[in-house]
Motif scaffolding. Structure first.
Motif, mmCIF file in Angstrom:
data_model
loop_
_atom_site.group_PDB
_atom_site.id
_atom_site.type_symbol
_atom_site.label_atom_id
_atom_site.label_comp_id
_atom_site.label_asym_id
_atom_site.label_seq_id
_atom_site.Cartn_x
_atom_site.Cartn_y
_atom_site.Cartn_z
ATOM 1 N N ASP A 214 59.642 23.865 92.749
ATOM 2 C CA ASP A 214 58.980 25.112 91.857
ATOM 3 C C ASP A 214 57.443 25.432 92.031
ATOM 4 O O ASP A 214 57.093 26.218 91.621
ATOM 5 N N VAL A 215 57.023 24.054 92.704
ATOM 6 C CA VAL A 215 55.595 24.222 92.920
ATOM 7 C C VAL A 215 55.432 25.142 94.165
ATOM 8 O O VAL A 215 56.041 24.786 95.121
ATOM 9 N N ASP A 216 54.393 25.931 94.207
ATOM 10 C CA ASP A 216 53.825 27.063 95.086
ATOM 11 C C ASP A 216 53.285 26.090 96.384
ATOM 12 O O ASP A 216 52.211 25.502 96.092
ATOM 13 N N TYR A 217 53.873 26.325 97.760
ATOM 14 C CA TYR A 217 53.218 25.657 98.735
ATOM 15 C C TYR A 217 51.684 25.870 98.785
ATOM 16 O O TYR A 217 50.729 25.257 99.228
ATOM 17 N N ALA A 218 51.284 27.109 98.219
ATOM 18 C CA ALA A 218 49.904 27.557 98.574
ATOM 19 C C ALA A 218 48.894 26.668 97.564
ATOM 20 O O ALA A 218 47.803 26.486 97.930
ATOM 21 N N GLU A 219 49.652 25.934 96.709
ATOM 22 C CA GLU A 219 48.724 25.160 95.732
ATOM 23 C C GLU A 219 48.658 23.677 96.358
ATOM 24 O O GLU A 219 47.639 22.955 96.085
ATOM 25 N N LEU A 220 49.482 23.411 97.302
ATOM 26 C CA LEU A 220 49.417 22.159 97.991
ATOM 27 C C LEU A 220 48.919 22.192 99.294
ATOM 28 O O LEU A 220 48.093 21.439 99.789
ATOM 29 N N LEU A 221 49.118 23.214 100.262
ATOM 30 C CA LEU A 221 48.745 23.216 101.768
ATOM 31 C C LEU A 221 47.481 23.122 102.191
ATOM 32 O O LEU A 221 47.092 22.446 102.982
ATOM 33 N N PRO A 222 46.723 24.003 101.485
ATOM 34 C CA PRO A 222 45.213 23.915 101.900
ATOM 35 C C PRO A 222 44.950 22.448 101.658
ATOM 36 O O PRO A 222 43.971 22.075 102.549
#
Ligand SMILES: [Zn+2]
Length: 336
Positions: A214-222
């Motif tokens: 449920d964690v958005d990849y946008a929060e992780l990938l950068p």
């Protein structure tokens, strides 16, 4: 697995069983045509996460908890005193795997950030956190160096806790402390060595369930792409909106890196067809320059040893589909 469930995982009676599981895995893995194989982590005792500290005397079992969406919880040991020392290093597994394999072997190791969760919130008397982190970084560096020296095709650092960190701390502070810690370890390697090191990210994959999907990849990938490695292994097949994730990857990926996108959904019981894999690979090639693109499975098929949700037969069928589908995509891209 039956024998393992009745012991701590380290008794001499298990040795021939481990050996046979490794041999069988490598034979069947090579039969899929995969250009790079692993030992399937058959030897990592109970899981990919704590194999190096399994049986460590200065621990209690009531450590960090990983809750999964299906309702079950996995726990890691909690450090009760210093010093922090690995009980074993993954190069021992690699050595055995390379004895059986006729193609290059990739070796996975656990990240320093995952093991940092063993240190309790309250400081351990006479073993300050700084000392612990110093010991941890040294142990990780030694393990990685030994795997590189032995000839690992790639050393993959398992970083499943990256996405989980955003769930635990949505401010992103925990994730960034993990990235900083792992970069401290990576800074000890040369640029050439780092081209053979990679990082794996996923939402977890245990008993067909996840811990942070449920964690958005946008929060992780950068943040993930700040890690100083040459390779990224990114679970993607199980994502709801792959195109959106691919856009984020395109925006934040660095030059001189290779992106291995997950094209096999390891927690989905359905076996993909080669045509589907080909389609997913071509889709990724619309966003990632083809010379920087690779394919992989989303995650391990059973990162914890008692997970029987996927049979060996099914796992190898899925891998075979990946290999065939990737070849189909390669041909299509060459004829473009
Ligand atoms: Zn994973």
């Amino acid at each position: 697995m039956e024998a393992l469930s009745k012991s701590a995982g380290t008794t001499a009676a298990l040795e021939p069983l481990y050996e046979e599981a490794i041999r069988d895995t490598i034979v069947r893995f090579e039969e899929t045509g995969s250009p790079v194989v692993t030992d399937g982590e058959q030897r990592k005792y109970h899981n990919f996460w704590t194999y190096s500290v399994h049986g460590m005397p200065n621990t209690d079992p009531d450590g960090f908890r990983i809750p999964f969406a299906a309702g079950h919880v996995r726990r890691m040991p909690r450090l009760t005193g210093g010093p922090f020392r690995y009980q074993r290093q993954a190069d021992k597994y690699l050595e055995v795997a390379m004895r059986y394999a006729s193609v290059p072997v990739k070796q996975a190791v656990i990240s320093p950030s995952a093991l940092s969760l063993m240190y309790p919130e309250r400081e351990i008397p006479r073993y300050p956190r700084e000392q612990f982190l110093e010991d941890l970084l040294r142990e990780h560096e030694v393990e990685t160096r030994k795997c590189l020296a032995l000839g690992a095709h790639k050393v993959q650092i398992d970083f499943t806790e990256g996405r989980l960190a955003v769930k635990i701390d949505p401010s992103g502070r925990l994730l960034h402390s993990f990235i900083d810690l792992n970069n401290l370890a990576l800074a000890r390697f040369s640029k050439e060595e780092r081209q053979r090191i990679g990082v794996h990210t996923c939402p977890g994959g245990d008993c067909d369930s996840t811990h942070s999907a449920d964690v958005d990849y946008a929060e992780l990938l950068p943040g993930l792409f700040e890690l100083k490695v040459g390779n990224f292994y990114i679970a993607l097949a199980g994502e709801k909106d792959r195109k959106r994730v691919l856009k984020i990857i395109r925006e934040h990926m660095k030059p001189d890196t290779r992106i291995f996108v997950g094209v096999v959904a390891t927690i989905n019981p359905r076996v993909e067809t080669p045509a589907e894999i080909c389609e997913r690979t071509l889709e990724a090639a619309e966003y990632i320059p083809v010379e920087q693109l690779g394919t992989t499975d989303d995650c391990g098929f059973a990162p914890f040893c008692d997970d029987t949700s996927t049979t060996r037969d099914k796992a190898f069928e899925k891998i075979r589909a990946r290999v065939l589908g990737t070849l189909m995509a390669q041909e299509a891209l060459q004829n473009r």
